[in-house]
Design an enzyme around this catalytic site. Structure first.
Site, short mmCIF file in Angstrom:
data_model
loop_
_atom_site.label_atom_id
_atom_site.label_comp_id
_atom_site.label_asym_id
_atom_site.label_seq_id
_atom_site.Cartn_x
_atom_site.Cartn_y
_atom_site.Cartn_z
N GLU A 9 0.49 -1.23 -0.08
CA GLU A 9 0.12 -0.14 -0.19
C GLU A 9 0.92 1.39 -0.03
O GLU A 9 0.39 2.26 -0.65
CB GLU A 9 -0.84 -0.09 1.18
CG GLU A 9 -2.09 -1.34 1.21
CD GLU A 9 -2.87 -1.17 -0.24
OE1 GLU A 9 -3.11 -0.34 -0.71
OE2 GLU A 9 -3.14 -2.44 -0.22
N HIS A 38 1.48 2.28 -3.49
CA HIS A 38 0.43 2.92 -4.00
C HIS A 38 0.50 4.40 -3.67
O HIS A 38 0.34 5.42 -4.57
CB HIS A 38 -0.98 2.43 -3.80
CG HIS A 38 -1.25 0.93 -4.35
ND1 HIS A 38 -1.35 1.06 -5.65
CD2 HIS A 38 -1.73 -0.16 -3.85
CE1 HIS A 38 -1.78 -0.11 -6.19
NE2 HIS A 38 -1.82 -0.96 -5.06
N GLU A 57 -0.49 -0.42 -9.96
CA GLU A 57 -0.21 -1.90 -9.24
C GLU A 57 1.33 -2.19 -9.49
O GLU A 57 1.99 -2.88 -8.59
CB GLU A 57 -1.16 -2.98 -9.73
CG GLU A 57 -1.09 -4.39 -8.85
CD GLU A 57 -1.45 -4.21 -7.78
OE1 GLU A 57 -2.29 -3.00 -7.30
OE2 GLU A 57 -1.57 -4.98 -6.93
ZN ZN Z 1 -2.35 -2.99 -5.00
#
Ligand code: ZN
Ligand code: ZN
Length: 497
Positions: A263, A266, A292
């Site tokens: 995360e 991201h 991603e």
């Molecule tokens: Zn992801």
């Protein structure tokens, strides 16, 4: 009279501010909202979401877009904004409102039916709902339009410019390399030891470890925060506020750590999107797949590298005294175990893409009418056996495991795989551009990689479509060879084959 460009931007800012409120309500709903507050919250979210949707399909916005598309005095950034916002606008407007309303009701029923069917492992109970979702997807594809394959119209939502034909080209060599390689690892390889990381690992200590890792990779805690949740996610509440969530398993010290780093990857992307793009429609990732690629690169290519563990082992053994005897090499190997398994979300980086290929092949067949929903469980199980050598004992661990199809999200899965492939291709380019990257990692120094990602990817937000962006940065179209090389080199050494 106010200039159209000014009014267009004002309109997008209004959408941006409402979306920001919506994001905060969502974040709270999934982290701190007390149980009894959920019913009313759902209504508030529904109301705000409707306001955002209405603004995003308003006739005013349509007129602004049409006029601005004919103007040649726009800056490159404004031009990109009109292109991206115009594309979203036309897709929203393509579906007749009454059809979309019927779909929304059917989807809600389908999701509920899926939840029950999964709990009871009863595919037959879910089948009519899935048939309905596929029927809607096909109708939507016709309204959106496509050149050769209705699937192309659906994937456009997640990966603009990607098509089923391109995916098949990318997948074939990947499948041909991975299937026998995984078989070899199982038959001839030496599986790393993991027995020394069993035990109980308190949540507050795990949190400490996650905070160490996130700070090291450059996540800005003055522009975000870390909380726990059930299904981890990252959410951009607004500029200067990109929050991450994770979850910790008491018997596994690293599952939560890698969820945090994923995360965090991201979030680094969104924290790197410049202020000038704020509320222009461009202040997001280029696509799901590119998004991603950032999370996967930090999680796997950085976080699961040997160099990372040279840096991170003393921190880990300092936090968990029961691991004090572990060497960097032991920990590096222990977090890189390959295990063909039934469930996608638990898959390691080697087997993961095979779970996606299987889903892509099936959903593309469903959309094109080559596959009947009735045959799905059997086709699923056969493909699992062919690709991974494992067969689900029941549909809950097979065809019913993912939520996506129940919500009519066909065309979504390939983004996960593309994320892995893009990550490897970008990481190879970063290595070409930055000598000594691994030595950096071994010292806990990640800023040269982050700066490179900021310059090459983050600063552009949605200005470029994913394939164009990848080509600008790496000089090549998407190619699975980088991922194949990365995987075979890394795991041949770990498994000593
Ligand atoms: Zn992801
Ligand atoms: Zn909290």
């Amino acid at each position: 009279m106010t200039d159209t460009l000014t009014r267009y931007k004002e309109h997008l800012r209004e959408i941006g501010k409402l979306s920001s409120s919506l994001a905060l309500l969502h974040w709270d709903q999934r982290t701190h909202l007390p149980e009894k507050g959920h019913a009313a919250r759902a209504e508030v979210i529904g109301k705000l979401a409707k306001m955002v949707f209405e603004l995003s399909i308003s006739d005013d916005l349509g007129r602004y877009i049409e006029e601005l598309e004919t103007r040649d005095d726009l800056s490159p950034q404004d031009k990109a904004s009109v292109r991206v916002v115009g594309r979203d606008y036309r897709r929203h407007k393509a579906i007749p409102p009454d059809l979309f309303e019927k779909f929304a009701i059917a989807r809600s029923k389908s999701e509920t039916a899926w939840e029950k069917a999964k709990a009871a492992s009863d595919f037959a109970a879910f089948r009519p709902h899935l048939e309905e979702m596929i029927d809607y997807s096909r109708q939507f594809a016709e309204y959106y339009g496509y050149k050769e394959n209705p699937y192309d119209a659906l994937i456009e939502d997640y990966e603009p410019g990607m098509t089923a034909a391109k995916l098949k080209e990318i997948i074939a060599p990947l499948r041909d390399a991975l299937v026998p390689f995984i078989k070899r690892l199982g038959e001839d390889g030496t599986k790393p030891r993991t027995d020394f990381i069993r035990g109980s690992f308190p949540e507050d200590k795990q949190q400490e470890l996650s905070l160490h890792a996130l700070s090291a990779i450059g996540y800005d805690f003055h522009a975000g925060r870390l909380d726990t949740t059930v299904h981890p996610f990252t959410i951009g509440v607004g500029p200067g506020d990109v929050r991450i969530t994770t979850r910790f398993l008491s018997d596994d010290p690293f599952s939560g750590l890698y969820s945090s780093i994923h995360e965090g990857g991201h979030a680094l992307y969104e924290q790197g999107i410049p202020d000038e793009l704020r509320w222009t429609g461009l202040d997001d990732g280029a696509s799901m797949g590119i998004h991603e690629s950032q999370s996967r690169m930090w999680e796997n290519m950085v976080g699961r590298s040997r160099a990372f563990w040279e840096f991170f082992t003393p921190i880990t053994t300092g936090v968990f005294s029961q691991l004090s005897a572990a060497a960097a090499d032991d920990l590096y190997r222990a977090v890189n175990v390959v295990e063909p398994s039934l469930v996608r979300v638990e898959a390691d980086e080697v087997t993961y893409n095979l779970h996606i290929m299987l889903r892509f092949e099936l959903e593309e067949g469903l959309i094109n009418g080559r596959i009947a929903v009735n045959d799905l469980p059997q086709l699923w199980n056969e493909a699992m056996d062919r690709y991974l050598g494992v067969t689900p004992a029941d549909d809950a661990h097979g065809v019913l495991q993912d939520v996506h199809w129940s919500g009519g999200m066909l065309g979504y899965f390939p983004s996960y795989m593309l994320g892995n492939l893009y990550a490897a291709q970008l990481f190879a380019a970063a290595h070409r551009d930055i000598p000594g990257l691994e030595e950096d990692f071994a010292r806990g120094e990640f800023s040269r990689l982050l700066t490179w990602l900021r310059e090459k990817i983050h600063q552009f937000g949605r200005i470029y479509d994913p394939i164009d962006l990848l080509e600008r940065v790496t000089g090549e179209k998407p190619d699975s060879k980088y991922f194949i090389d990365y995987i075979t080199q890394k795991y041949s050494e770990i498994y000593k084959i």
